[in-house]
Motif scaffolding. Structure first.
Motif, short mmCIF file in Angstrom:
data_model
loop_
_atom_site.label_atom_id
_atom_site.label_comp_id
_atom_site.label_asym_id
_atom_site.label_seq_id
_atom_site.Cartn_x
_atom_site.Cartn_y
_atom_site.Cartn_z
N SER A 51 -12.60 -5.70 -1.73
CA SER A 51 -12.43 -6.91 -0.91
C SER A 51 -10.99 -7.06 -0.44
O SER A 51 -10.74 -7.54 0.69
CB SER A 51 -12.86 -8.16 -1.71
OG SER A 51 -12.19 -8.22 -2.96
N ASP A 52 -10.03 -6.64 -1.28
CA ASP A 52 -8.64 -6.65 -0.86
C ASP A 52 -8.39 -5.62 0.23
O ASP A 52 -7.61 -5.87 1.17
CB ASP A 52 -7.72 -6.39 -2.05
CG ASP A 52 -7.72 -7.53 -3.06
OD1 ASP A 52 -8.07 -8.65 -2.67
OD2 ASP A 52 -7.39 -7.28 -4.23
N TRP A 53 -9.02 -4.46 0.10
CA TRP A 53 -8.89 -3.44 1.15
C TRP A 53 -9.50 -3.97 2.46
O TRP A 53 -8.96 -3.74 3.55
CB TRP A 53 -9.57 -2.15 0.74
CG TRP A 53 -8.78 -1.32 -0.24
CD1 TRP A 53 -9.13 -0.98 -1.51
CD2 TRP A 53 -7.50 -0.71 0.00
NE1 TRP A 53 -8.15 -0.20 -2.08
CE2 TRP A 53 -7.13 -0.01 -1.18
CE3 TRP A 53 -6.62 -0.69 1.09
CZ2 TRP A 53 -5.94 0.69 -1.30
CZ3 TRP A 53 -5.42 0.00 0.98
CH2 TRP A 53 -5.09 0.69 -0.21
N ALA A 54 -10.63 -4.66 2.33
CA ALA A 54 -11.28 -5.19 3.54
C ALA A 54 -10.37 -6.18 4.26
O ALA A 54 -10.35 -6.24 5.50
CB ALA A 54 -12.61 -5.85 3.16
N ALA A 55 -9.60 -6.94 3.49
CA ALA A 55 -8.67 -7.89 4.10
C ALA A 55 -7.59 -7.19 4.90
O ALA A 55 -6.97 -7.78 5.79
CB ALA A 55 -8.04 -8.77 3.02
N ARG A 56 -7.36 -5.91 4.59
CA ARG A 56 -6.39 -5.08 5.31
C ARG A 56 -7.06 -4.23 6.38
O ARG A 56 -6.43 -3.35 6.96
CB ARG A 56 -5.61 -4.20 4.33
CG ARG A 56 -4.69 -5.00 3.40
CD ARG A 56 -4.21 -4.16 2.24
NE ARG A 56 -3.15 -4.82 1.49
CZ ARG A 56 -3.34 -5.81 0.61
NH1 ARG A 56 -4.58 -6.26 0.38
NH2 ARG A 56 -2.33 -6.37 -0.02
N GLY A 57 -8.35 -4.46 6.60
CA GLY A 57 -9.06 -3.75 7.65
C GLY A 57 -9.77 -2.49 7.22
O GLY A 57 -10.36 -1.80 8.06
N VAL A 58 -9.71 -2.15 5.93
CA VAL A 58 -10.37 -0.94 5.44
C VAL A 58 -11.81 -1.28 5.07
O VAL A 58 -12.06 -2.05 4.13
CB VAL A 58 -9.63 -0.35 4.22
CG1 VAL A 58 -10.34 0.90 3.72
CG2 VAL A 58 -8.18 -0.04 4.57
N VAL A 59 -12.74 -0.73 5.83
CA VAL A 59 -14.16 -1.05 5.63
C VAL A 59 -14.97 0.23 5.54
O VAL A 59 -14.47 1.33 5.83
CB VAL A 59 -14.69 -1.92 6.78
CG1 VAL A 59 -14.01 -3.29 6.77
CG2 VAL A 59 -14.50 -1.22 8.13
#
Length: 448
Positions: free
Chosen positions: A308-316
């Motif tokens: 979820s932290d990666w997703a906040a940085r655009g990593v999906v």
């Protein structure tokens, strides 16, 4: 679970490996390292170790130390120096708790094997790019073989999964990379191979430790000397344990009183692999990794974050959706930002305990996904050439063999022999000898 002697790690986009093809065990897809033999930082150990002789010298006190049992036994090796080494080693083996009966049974007929030393010397010559490695690790026949193996042994693999908590597809994938589902376990006599490598001295201390362990396995009654076969480097059975790892982690899952990883029945070997992964922290339900998209400008480095932290940085995920919070993860880009990116979890590092190479762990993980019905890696690789399909690689091999190049198999796997033949062909027609099975090479073979 086991280990092979060399570790190959992904360095940039190149994998320095003795042999990453999946031909006989000598060129299996294990980038050459078995669990417990080295730290995570070790790379190509056989090169880093000093090349000094570790060949033991017989000491006058050896016989006295073993009650007179360290006598010279007669073995027809036609190599007097090897004979003397065996005589000296016998004393050390008996001191380590090996009975004279076990030793003499195990060494009856043992020969010095020059081909083992030849293979040991040539290990570090072949380099493969990550995409070439994965082309072989997840080739259509290997994926198909994994699905068939999973169906054939489904009941056993389900029992193993329930008992150890390791997904059956992961165990099957390791089986596929280690011995091509039991079809390439190796037929080299283990005692002879390990004795040859111990005598040779380049990594004598390591191999003598494995040789003592192999004698303990024989002494336990798990296998007869004649049936203890494997790779030239001492890896054994369906999932290629080395002796010390076998002693530490192999299990008797069939309940017949023997930990039999050599027979046609792979049960004990597959269960032993699962036991090993469990021992080092495998978490059921957690993926090894997930292919992801990393936005341009984002440098993930070595940071570990929740998905979820990666997703906040655009990593999906490759589907554009955030990855589930399976646990803390880091981003791995084995070919740099222009190739595929993976969000890898703790289970990825557990696989690396089996073999300490990123390429191997990706190979196992992705093969397990494909066996389970998952898709191919979606991102493209920075190959620098137009790749061939599996059938195209087989055609390259057929055309090379037709021209007289020495290829053992037409299997679509571009290992060291195929790459060498391609380079020689490229030189003969005046193009850059890169050894890649590209569309350009196929066209040249068809038209020149």
């Amino acid at each position: 679970m086991h280990i092979r002697v060399l570790v190959a790690a992904v360095t940039g986009t190149s994998i320095g490996i003795s042999a990453l093809a999946a031909a006989p065990v000598e060129t299996s897809l294990r980038p050459q390292v078995r669990p417990g033999t080295m730290s995570a930082e070790a790379v190509v150990v056989s090169i880093d170790l000093p090349v000094r002789s570790l060949r033991p010298v017989a000491r006058p006190s050896a016989a006295a130390a073993t009650g007179g049992e360290a006598k010279v036994i007669q073995v027809a090796t036609s190599n007097p120096a090897f004979d003397r080494w065996i005589a000296a080693f016998r004393g050390r083996a008996l001191n380590a708790g090996i009975s004279s009966r076990t030793f003499d049974r195990a060494f009856r007929g043992v020969q010095y094997i020059p081909d083992v030393i030849k293979k040991d010397r040539n290990q570090a010559e072949f380099k493969r790019q990550i995409w070439d490695y994965l082309d072989s690790a997840t080739s259509p026949p290997r994926v198909d073989g994994g699905k068939k193996g999973l169906r054939r042994h489904n009941r056993t693999l389900r029992r193993i999964e329930e008992h150890y908590g390791v997904e059956k597809e992961v165990v099957t994938a390791i089986w596929g990379l280690e011995s091509y589902y039991g079809t390439r376990k190796g037929d080299t006599p283990l005692i002879g191979a390990l004795a040859t490598l111990s005598f040779d001295g380049r990594r004598g201390a390591f191999f003598e430790k494995q040789l003592i362990a192999a004698l303990r396995i024989i002494q336990s009654g798990d296998v007869a000397p004649a049936n203890m076969t494997g790779s030239w480097a001492g890896a054994m059975g369906h999932t290629q344990f080395i002796p010390t790892s076998y002693l530490a982690y192999a299990v008797d899952f069939t309940g017949d009183g023997k930990r039999d990883i050599w027979s046609d029945d792979p049960t004990d070997a597959l269960a032993s692999t699962a036991a090993y992964l469990k021992r080092f922290g495998w978490r059921r339900g957690m993926p090894w990794g997930v292919e992801v998209r990393v936005p341009r400008g984002v440098n993930p480095g070595s940071a570990k974050r929740m998905p979820s932290d990666w997703a906040a940085r655009g990593v999906v995920g490759i589907d554009g959706k955030p990855v589930r919070d399976f646990g803390s993860a880091r981003i791995l880009q084995p070919a740099g930002p222009n190739g595929a990116s993976f969000m890898v979890f703790a289970n990825f590092d557990v696989i690396k305990r089996y073999n300490n190479a990123d390429a191997y762990a990706i190979g196992v993980g992705h093969l397990s996904d494909r066996i389970a019905g998952g898709p191919e890696i979606q991102a493209s690789w920075p190959r620098g050439y137009e790749p061939l399909t599996f059938e195209g690689r087989m055609e390259v091999q057929r055309l090379l063999k037709r021209r007289g190049y020495q290829l053992e198999k037409i299997d679509g796997i571009i290992g060291p022999n195929s790459a060498k033949a391609i380079r020689h062909f490229q030189q003969s027609v005046g193009v850059k000898p890169d050894g890649y099975a590209s569309k350009e090479v196929l066209n040249l073979l068809r038209t020149r």
